[in-house]
Design an enzyme around this catalytic site. Sequence first.
Site, PDB file in Angstrom:
ATOM      1  N   LYS A  59       0.793  -1.222   0.170  1.00 36.37           N
ATOM      2  CA  LYS A  59       0.027  -0.001  -0.004  1.00 36.37           C
ATOM      3  C   LYS A  59       0.819   1.167   0.039  1.00 36.37           C
ATOM      4  O   LYS A  59       0.679   2.198  -0.605  1.00 36.37           O
ATOM      5  CB  LYS A  59      -0.895  -0.029   1.174  1.00 36.37           C
ATOM      6  CG  LYS A  59      -1.987  -1.219   1.103  1.00 36.37           C
ATOM      7  CD  LYS A  59      -2.735  -1.357   2.173  1.00 36.37           C
ATOM      8  CE  LYS A  59      -3.743  -2.836   1.978  1.00 36.37           C
ATOM      9  NZ  LYS A  59      -4.407  -3.030   3.405  1.00 36.37           N
ATOM     10  N   GLN A 103      -4.618  -1.254   9.514  1.00 35.11           N
ATOM     11  CA  GLN A 103      -4.414  -2.730   8.940  1.00 35.11           C
ATOM     12  C   GLN A 103      -5.013  -3.751   9.735  1.00 35.11           C
ATOM     13  O   GLN A 103      -4.747  -3.716  11.250  1.00 35.11           O
ATOM     14  CB  GLN A 103      -2.952  -2.964   8.635  1.00 35.11           C
ATOM     15  CG  GLN A 103      -2.266  -4.164   8.020  1.00 35.11           C
ATOM     16  CD  GLN A 103      -3.044  -4.081   6.626  1.00 35.11           C
ATOM     17  OE1 GLN A 103      -3.074  -3.239   5.914  1.00 35.11           O
ATOM     18  NE2 GLN A 103      -3.406  -5.384   6.461  1.00 35.11           N
ATOM     19  N   ASP A 126     -11.179   2.341   3.958  1.00 34.01           N
ATOM     20  CA  ASP A 126     -11.409   1.119   4.057  1.00 34.01           C
ATOM     21  C   ASP A 126     -13.116   0.939   4.223  1.00 34.01           C
ATOM     22  O   ASP A 126     -13.370  -0.265   3.887  1.00 34.01           O
ATOM     23  CB  ASP A 126     -10.840   0.421   5.313  1.00 34.01           C
ATOM     24  CG  ASP A 126      -9.781  -0.820   5.031  1.00 34.01           C
ATOM     25  OD1 ASP A 126      -9.836  -0.925   3.870  1.00 34.01           O
ATOM     26  OD2 ASP A 126      -9.185  -1.147   5.942  1.00 34.01           O
TER      27      ASP A 126
END
Length: 307
Positions: A59, A103, A126
Amino acid sequence: MRIPKGLVLMAAKIIDGKKIAQGIQDGLKKEISALGEKPCLAIVLVGNSPASETYVAKKLQACKELGMEGVLVRFDAGVKQAELENKINELNADSSVNAILVQLPLPSHINEQEIVTLVDAKKDVDGLCLLNEGKLFAGIRGLYPCTPLGIVELIESVGKIEGKHAVVVGRSNLVGKPVALLLLAKNATVSICHSRTKNIGEHTKNADILVVAVGKPKTIGAAMVKKGAIVIDVGTTKVDGKLVGDVDFEAVKEIAGAITPVPGGVGPMTVAMLARNVLAAYRMQKEEAAGGKRAGSKKKEYVEDLQ
Ligand code: NAP
């Protein structure tokens, strides 16, 4: 079985997620360079699990390649809930940060749901905070989860969604449920299967579009797939050091019309969609700061409208 003369058995088209993701990233790179400033993504990483380290590195690499700023905020695995919450609040309040990604998974002593829900909906790339989940449910403008967005792109690269029967195997908040909602928003007729579904093959055999997000290799065999179906394999499991999906690829590619490989299918799309969400978050914040007419819109607006 005697194969009639002249009949050619066609293997499925292999959907090249890497190539499609690269095309999207090339477009994003141009859009970002035209902004004159760098959208900023902060990634919160707790602990040092090798899988999470790999995903985060990918990422951050994508941020660099696309001309965005990627900031890594690291915590030891033993971090306390309150400490993490303070950091999320700090990032929410920091106007130089446009996007926040925590994460997952987090260590078991941390309440993961509370952490992802704390992320400001406008920065939640997200798409996992309750407000964005609700917006997806209601079909209004918001940030939606990256892997499901990538799955929709992959399907649309080979066919139309509207009017098709889509079957999703798996009902997690991360993949199964949001992809089912996105397909519904695109006017598919959607069925969702899970671990308690009886005779899964009876459902999957009728799918024009089959999305499998289970995490168990060979969940789907050739006899469970309709001829010509679009098959998207989301699963990633390490077997003898190799990454494999949930679909018996070799057998199913002889039946399906199109199929994603693992690796090289859904995975690269997740990163491309994250980058797209970061840019979307940046734009929404700019619009809102400018008193934009669309901020808080109640109109039905789906995914493509965000970009
Ligand atoms: P998850 O939270 O573990 O959910 C798995 C789902 O599969 C659950 O809904 C479960 O049903 C269902 N399931 C389990 N066994 C089943 C069976 N035998 N038949 C039918 N359904 C069954 O996993 P996830 O987060 O959705 O991820 C799924 C897979 O996708 C994993 O391999 C993950 O690594 C991969 N993934 C890949 C990417 C990528 O970018 N490539 C991104 C995200 C996830 P119940 O709800 O009834 O338990």
